[in-house]
Design a protein around this motif. Structure first.
Motif, mmCIF file in Angstrom:
data_model
loop_
_atom_site.group_PDB
_atom_site.id
_atom_site.type_symbol
_atom_site.label_atom_id
_atom_site.label_comp_id
_atom_site.label_asym_id
_atom_site.label_seq_id
_atom_site.Cartn_x
_atom_site.Cartn_y
_atom_site.Cartn_z
ATOM 1 N N VAL A 137 0.837 -1.209 0.000
ATOM 2 C CA VAL A 137 0.000 0.000 0.000
ATOM 3 C C VAL A 137 0.869 1.255 0.000
ATOM 4 C CG1 VAL A 137 -1.695 1.334 1.339
ATOM 5 C CG2 VAL A 137 -1.922 -1.154 1.179
ATOM 6 N N ALA A 138 1.948 1.227 0.776
ATOM 7 C CA ALA A 138 2.762 2.436 1.001
ATOM 8 C C ALA A 138 3.423 2.947 -0.291
ATOM 9 C CB ALA A 138 3.820 2.148 2.049
ATOM 10 N N GLY A 139 3.817 2.036 -1.189
ATOM 11 C CA GLY A 139 4.552 2.453 -2.391
ATOM 12 C C GLY A 139 6.055 2.524 -2.080
ATOM 13 N N THR A 140 6.863 2.603 -3.150
ATOM 14 C CA THR A 140 8.312 2.442 -2.997
ATOM 15 C C THR A 140 8.941 3.424 -2.009
ATOM 16 O OG1 THR A 140 8.218 2.040 -5.363
ATOM 17 C CG2 THR A 140 10.396 2.008 -4.363
ATOM 18 N N GLU A 141 8.685 4.721 -2.202
ATOM 19 C CA GLU A 141 9.391 5.712 -1.375
ATOM 20 C C GLU A 141 9.036 5.602 0.094
ATOM 21 O OE1 GLU A 141 9.340 9.765 -2.728
ATOM 22 O OE2 GLU A 141 9.927 9.064 -4.725
ATOM 23 N N LYS A 142 7.740 5.514 0.360
ATOM 24 C CA LYS A 142 7.305 5.431 1.760
ATOM 25 C C LYS A 142 7.754 4.103 2.385
ATOM 26 C CE LYS A 142 3.334 6.320 4.638
ATOM 27 N NZ LYS A 142 1.962 5.837 4.670
ATOM 28 N N ALA A 143 7.701 3.024 1.597
ATOM 29 C CA ALA A 143 8.138 1.724 2.115
ATOM 30 C C ALA A 143 9.620 1.781 2.483
ATOM 31 C CB ALA A 143 7.886 0.627 1.078
ATOM 32 N N ALA A 144 10.428 2.406 1.618
ATOM 33 C CA ALA A 144 11.868 2.519 1.905
ATOM 34 C C ALA A 144 12.092 3.366 3.160
ATOM 35 C CB ALA A 144 12.585 3.121 0.700
ATOM 36 N N GLU A 145 11.285 4.400 3.298
ATOM 37 C CA GLU A 145 11.383 5.275 4.483
ATOM 38 C C GLU A 145 11.043 4.499 5.769
ATOM 39 O OE1 GLU A 145 8.678 8.916 5.390
ATOM 40 O OE2 GLU A 145 9.479 9.125 3.359
ATOM 41 N N ARG A 164 13.910 2.161 6.491
ATOM 42 C CA ARG A 164 15.096 2.869 6.994
ATOM 43 C C ARG A 164 14.921 3.314 8.444
ATOM 44 N NH1 ARG A 164 15.272 5.409 1.576
ATOM 45 N NH2 ARG A 164 16.888 4.251 0.472
ATOM 46 N N SER A 165 13.690 3.599 8.847
ATOM 47 C CA SER A 165 13.472 4.083 10.211
ATOM 48 C C SER A 165 13.720 2.970 11.239
ATOM 49 C CB SER A 165 12.061 4.652 10.370
ATOM 50 O OG SER A 165 11.131 3.588 10.313
ATOM 51 N N ASP A 166 13.683 1.706 10.803
ATOM 52 C CA ASP A 166 13.960 0.581 11.703
ATOM 53 C C ASP A 166 14.212 -0.668 10.849
ATOM 54 O OD1 ASP A 166 14.253 -1.005 13.872
ATOM 55 O OD2 ASP A 166 12.179 -0.870 14.584
ATOM 56 N N MET A 179 14.798 -8.086 -14.949
ATOM 57 C CA MET A 179 14.475 -6.715 -14.507
ATOM 58 C C MET A 179 15.698 -6.121 -13.819
ATOM 59 S SD MET A 179 10.687 -6.689 -12.805
ATOM 60 C CE MET A 179 10.306 -8.380 -12.427
ATOM 61 N N GLU A 180 15.816 -4.796 -13.906
ATOM 62 C CA GLU A 180 16.909 -4.131 -13.199
ATOM 63 C C GLU A 180 16.655 -4.243 -11.694
ATOM 64 O OE1 GLU A 180 18.648 0.349 -12.508
ATOM 65 O OE2 GLU A 180 17.067 0.045 -14.020
ATOM 66 N N ALA A 181 17.708 -4.555 -10.932
ATOM 67 C CA ALA A 181 17.540 -4.671 -9.472
ATOM 68 C C ALA A 181 18.507 -3.735 -8.763
ATOM 69 C CB ALA A 181 17.786 -6.110 -9.034
ATOM 70 N N GLU A 182 17.983 -2.949 -7.845
ATOM 71 C CA GLU A 182 18.816 -1.972 -7.120
ATOM 72 C C GLU A 182 18.760 -2.256 -5.616
ATOM 73 O OE1 GLU A 182 18.046 2.138 -8.295
ATOM 74 O OE2 GLU A 182 18.503 2.760 -6.231
ATOM 75 N N VAL A 183 19.936 -2.180 -4.988
ATOM 76 C CA VAL A 183 19.968 -2.429 -3.540
ATOM 77 C C VAL A 183 19.561 -1.159 -2.816
ATOM 78 C CG1 VAL A 183 21.406 -3.183 -1.595
ATOM 79 C CG2 VAL A 183 21.893 -4.003 -3.883
ATOM 80 N N LEU A 184 18.689 -1.308 -1.820
ATOM 81 C CA LEU A 184 18.315 -0.162 -0.984
ATOM 82 C C LEU A 184 19.328 -0.059 0.146
ATOM 83 C CD1 LEU A 184 14.460 -0.694 -0.557
ATOM 84 C CD2 LEU A 184 15.550 1.244 -1.688
ATOM 85 N N SER A 185 19.822 1.129 0.371
ATOM 86 C CA SER A 185 20.771 1.277 1.475
ATOM 87 C C SER A 185 20.084 1.991 2.633
ATOM 88 C CB SER A 185 22.007 2.048 1.021
ATOM 89 O OG SER A 185 21.608 3.338 0.655
ATOM 90 N N VAL A 186 20.689 1.851 3.837
ATOM 91 C CA VAL A 186 20.029 2.421 5.016
ATOM 92 C C VAL A 186 20.097 3.941 5.077
ATOM 93 C CG1 VAL A 186 19.831 0.610 6.746
ATOM 94 C CG2 VAL A 186 22.051 1.587 6.290
ATOM 95 N N ASP A 187 21.061 4.562 4.327
ATOM 96 C CA ASP A 187 21.070 6.042 4.375
ATOM 97 C C ASP A 187 20.865 6.675 2.989
ATOM 98 O OD1 ASP A 187 24.183 5.131 5.572
ATOM 99 O OD2 ASP A 187 23.807 5.460 3.420
#
Ligand code: FAD
Ligand code: MG
Length: 345
Positions: free
Chosen positions: A295-303, A306-308, A337-345
């Motif tokens: 539901v949150a979508g990519t940006e909010k989900a990543a946020e 990252r918060s925990d 598909m292109e795959a990108e790693v999400l980093s904590v900062d």
């Protein structure tokens, strides 16, 4: 109304690739005997495989599943959930199981800014996802129902639960996750040393896999759900996916509508994520988060992550991109598909 509906209980979001011993890693003579069973419950196929405990462990696990289904089903007349819904506005005594799930539902609702809201049930029902009578509701109908969508109005006092009047809830977003935790606990209590289960795509493993390697789990490609998108290795973990291909219908307008609803507008969540997989220690937590991140979508989900960042996550966007967190063991992308790693900062 001509509507094409799909309820893919046989198409599990995640699945077990190697439940036995891995390449070159033979179980030793002391490995307990493997037993397995498939159970149909909660409108899905559930497969259980364990080492040790034998048929008695499987019987106990199946009994636990059936009992939870009776307690948590939104459609069974005397379930805790039905009693809560039919007595909205009044306190209802419920089981410890229902309290545990509701506690997590409220906690995850807070943590995800209401992306997970178990009181969205009247919306889910209006779209036809629990009745099979699929339809695209009008804006007026949705606006009317949304007035009562707010998990903050759920009150828990001791072992009693009450909803605000006019509210109704559904624990379908996290009940299978809790069931996974309980199946693992039950198998262990009945002598199983290790095992792997898949409850309609909620995969969960425990103990040490016989042989040297870890369990390998595949996540479906949301663009071609009959294909695997990626594989990953897990020790003792839960892997839970929410996808837009699991339960959906095509409306008269030719558009596809799926069963995960954005409480913010009452419509199937369309914020860019079409598959969200969570990898973590608790099935309940992973199930709550998989629905919420969808539901949150990519940006909010990543946020939120990252918060925990105590869990791992794989998101697939409607533009065909994979985002995954770096803690996943043995991540192998087979999709192109292109795959990108999400980093904590
Ligand atoms: P998830 O992403 O984990 O959850 C999606 C489900 O959560 C939706 O189907 C909806 O129920 C709910 N939901 C949607 N949006 C939100 C939101 N924003 N916040 C919170 N919740 C949301 N299905 C049948 O067809 N017949 C049955 O008899 C039946 N019995 C069941 C009994 C039990 C005890 C359970 C747990 C499920 C049962 N189901 C049944 C399946 C159920 O209706 C859901 O389809 C299923 O739980 C969805 O799981 P999922 O892993 O596909 O998706
Ligand atoms: Mg879920």
């Amino acid at each position: 109304m001509k509507i094409k509906a799909f309820s893919s209980f046989s198409l599990c979001a995640a699945m077990i690739i190697s439940a036995g011993s891995g390449c070159g890693a033979k179980p030793s003579d002391t490995t307990p005997e493997a037993v397995s069973r498939t159970v149909f419950a909660m409108d899905t196929y559930m497969s259980i495989k364990c080492y040790g405990g034998g048929e008695a462990a499987l019987d106990a696990a199946e009994e636990r599943i059936r009992s939870l289904e009776g307690t948590l089903s939104v459609t069974a007349e005397n379930s805790d959930v039905s009693r809560i819904n039919s007595n909205a506005g009044k306190p209802v005594e419920v089981s410890a199981d229902t309290l545990a799930i509701l506690g997590k539902a409220v906690d995850a609702g807070e943590r995800t800014g209401g992306a997970l809201d178990v009181t969205a049930y009247p919306l889910v029902r209006e779209w036809g996802f629990t009745t099979g009578e699929y339809k695209v509701p009008s804006q007026e109908e949705l606006a009317g129902l949304m007035k009562n969508v707010d998990f903050r109005r759920i009150t828990v006092e001791g072992s009693s639960v009450s909803l605000g009047s006019g509210q109704a809830l559904d624990l379908g977003a996290l009940a299978k996750g809790y069931t996974g935790d309980e199946v693992v606990k039950t198998l262990r209590e009945n002598g199983a040393e290790a095992g792997i289960i898949s409850l309609g795509g909620n995969v969960q493993s425990f103990g040490k896999k016989p042989g040297a390697s870890e369990w390998t789990v595949a996540v479906r490609d949301p663009f071609s759900p009959e294909k695997d998108m990626c594989t990953l290795n897990i020790g003792e973990k839960a892997v839970v996916t929410s996808g837009n291909y699991e339960r959906f219908f095509t409306g008269e307008d030719g558009k596809t509508y799926w069963h995960i609803i954005d409480p913010a507008d009452g419509c199937p969540a369309d914020n860019g994520v079409i598959s969200a997989t969570i990898i973590g220690d608790s099935g309940l937590d992973c199930d709550a988060l998989s629905t919420a991140m969808f539901v949150a979508g990519t940006e909010k989900a990543a946020e939120i992550w990252r918060s925990d960042p105590y869990f791992d996550m794989i998101l697939v966007t409607d533009t065909g991109k994979i985002y995954y967190t770096g803690g996943i063991s043995g991540f192998r992308n087979m999709s192109g598909m292109e795959a990108e790693v999400l980093s904590v900062d």
